[in-house]
Design an enzyme around this catalytic site. Sequence first.
Site, short mmCIF file in Angstrom:
data_model
loop_
_atom_site.label_atom_id
_atom_site.label_comp_id
_atom_site.label_asym_id
_atom_site.label_seq_id
_atom_site.Cartn_x
_atom_site.Cartn_y
_atom_site.Cartn_z
N ASP A 1 -17.19 15.13 19.37
CA ASP A 1 -16.23 15.78 18.46
C ASP A 1 -16.16 17.24 18.87
OD1 ASP A 1 -15.15 14.96 15.35
OD2 ASP A 1 -15.17 17.10 15.87
N GLY B 1 -6.28 6.86 16.65
CA GLY B 1 -5.87 8.10 15.98
C GLY B 1 -4.37 8.26 15.82
N LYS C 1 0.86 -1.19 0.00
CA LYS C 1 0.00 0.00 0.00
C LYS C 1 0.89 1.24 0.00
CE LYS C 1 -2.55 1.53 3.53
NZ LYS C 1 -3.68 1.65 4.48
N1 LIG Z 1 -4.77 3.24 13.38
C1 LIG Z 1 -5.00 3.21 12.10
O1 LIG Z 1 -4.88 2.17 11.45
C2 LIG Z 1 -5.50 4.44 11.40
C3 LIG Z 1 -6.08 4.33 10.12
C4 LIG Z 1 -6.63 5.45 9.52
C5 LIG Z 1 -6.54 6.69 10.16
N2 LIG Z 1 -5.91 6.78 11.39
C6 LIG Z 1 -5.80 8.06 12.08
O2 LIG Z 1 -7.06 8.28 12.71
C7 LIG Z 1 -7.25 9.69 12.88
C8 LIG Z 1 -8.62 10.06 12.37
O3 LIG Z 1 -8.69 9.83 10.98
P1 LIG Z 1 -9.92 10.42 10.13
O4 LIG Z 1 -9.62 10.07 8.72
O5 LIG Z 1 -11.20 10.01 10.73
O6 LIG Z 1 -9.68 11.99 10.35
P2 LIG Z 1 -10.71 13.16 10.10
O7 LIG Z 1 -9.88 14.39 9.92
O8 LIG Z 1 -11.68 12.80 9.04
O9 LIG Z 1 -11.53 13.26 11.48
C9 LIG Z 1 -10.95 13.63 12.68
C10 LIG Z 1 -12.06 14.17 13.56
O10 LIG Z 1 -11.50 14.42 14.85
C11 LIG Z 1 -12.04 15.63 15.33
N3 LIG Z 1 -11.13 16.18 16.33
C12 LIG Z 1 -9.89 16.66 16.11
N4 LIG Z 1 -9.36 17.08 17.28
C13 LIG Z 1 -10.28 16.85 18.22
C14 LIG Z 1 -10.33 17.07 19.61
N5 LIG Z 1 -9.29 17.65 20.24
N6 LIG Z 1 -11.45 16.71 20.29
C15 LIG Z 1 -12.49 16.14 19.65
N7 LIG Z 1 -12.51 15.91 18.33
C16 LIG Z 1 -11.42 16.26 17.63
C17 LIG Z 1 -12.19 16.50 14.10
O11 LIG Z 1 -13.13 17.55 14.32
C18 LIG Z 1 -12.64 15.49 13.07
O12 LIG Z 1 -14.07 15.38 13.03
C19 LIG Z 1 -6.10 10.35 12.15
O13 LIG Z 1 -5.09 10.70 13.08
C20 LIG Z 1 -5.59 9.27 11.21
O14 LIG Z 1 -4.23 9.46 10.87
C21 LIG Z 1 -5.41 5.68 12.01
#
Ligand SMILES: NC(=O)c1ccc[n+]([C@@H]2O[C@H](COP(=O)([O-])OP(=O)(O)OC[C@H]3O[C@@H](n4cnc5c(N)ncnc54)[C@H](O)[C@@H]3O)[C@@H](O)[C@H]2O)c1
Length: 337
Positions: free
Chosen positions: A178, A233, A86
């Site tokens: 959120d 996250g 990937k």
């Molecule tokens: N572990 C894994 O395998 C994996 C896979 C995909 C994504 N991720 C990570 O997961 C996270 C989320 O991804 P996403 O695509 O849903 O992101 P996104 O940007 O679509 O959503 C993130 C959400 O978090 C909210 N947010 C940010 N800071 C906040 C806070 N302090 N309090 C409350 N809410 C808050 C934002 O308003 C937003 O709605 C990212 O860090 C991404 O890198 C991890």
Amino acid sequence: MAWMRAAAGRCGIEALLLGARMRLLTQSQVRDLVRMDVAVSAVEAAFVAHGKGQTQMPPKVYLDFPQHHGDLRAMPAAMGDAVGLKWVNSHPKNPILHNLPSVMGLYVLSDPATALPLAILDATLLTAVRTGAAAAVASVHLSVRHRTLGIVGCGVQADFLVEAHRVCFPEIQVVAADRDPSAAQRVVDRWGGQVGAVGDAAGCDIVCTATPSRTALVGRDAVMPGTHINAMGADAEGKQELDPALLKDGVVFVDDWPQASHSGEINVALHMGLITPDDVTGSVCEVVAGIAPGRPSPEAITIFDSTGLAIQDLALAQAVVAAAVEASVGLQLDLRQ
Ligand SMILES: NC(=O)c1ccc[n+]([C@@H]2O[C@H](COP(=O)([O-])OP(=O)(O)OC[C@H]3O[C@@H](n4cnc5c(N)ncnc54)[C@H](O)[C@@H]3O)[C@@H](O)[C@H]2O)c1
């Protein structure tokens, strides 16, 4: 053709069905083919294989582009008779600066015997689906109660986290939090349940955190004994979502130690000396494989530190390509022409 028959012999029915030409699948085709129940089973099987040491999966390779506020990651893996890569990014400013998604992924599935490319597919949705599935698999193996599901961070991942948990726990009720209340409301409009503060979501039986935060959001006091937390996250250096006291008091399982210590939920607390490697109990994959103990007591707070494994992508890519072959979906090309 002789090489096709040889490939079929080596790789079984899949190579035979794929035939001479590589299959190209767009995001909408992947969307039509992917199924969350299949994803949960595929990811669970991948965790078992990894727990038993039956995979090849070097840590993700990161290429950083601070001038473009982003990075690109290469995630190769091999498992059974499948191998793939990937190639995925994280450019959080893409939507504002370029009207593009912040995460876009591409998957290349190859024949390990010949390196013949079997399929190229969009991996953006694949990433989101396999991440939701991984959280649900961890919840199945580590949670003790499953009446309520707290979602902290209601962006792209949130829907897939809820969908995967509903596959495993059909009655589970959602509490969505959120910093943007409209994002939490969108999740509740789709899945039911209620909007709450971060502390309300953290008080649920199962908690999934899915924000790009670099400061702790979920406080120690908000989490009840017996909770299971999927910390999704943090997947890059400097990211964290949980109070380090939770990592100290909880029973922490990582998906992969090299990745988690570099870029998972534990990375900041480890680098600050707030926890040591001894505070990490083990690998969630070994728990799922049944070769290491999981939750030690009903009262323990269990934590899954997920960084995202290349084998999750491989398992799901294989399932999607098999479904595409079955349904005769996708453009077939011969790249050697
Ligand atoms: N572990 C894994 O395998 C994996 C896979 C995909 C994504 N991720 C990570 O997961 C996270 C989320 O991804 P996403 O695509 O849903 O992101 P996104 O940007 O679509 O959503 C993130 C959400 O978090 C909210 N947010 C940010 N800071 C906040 C806070 N302090 N309090 C409350 N809410 C808050 C934002 O308003 C937003 O709605 C990212 O860090 C991404 O890198 C991890």
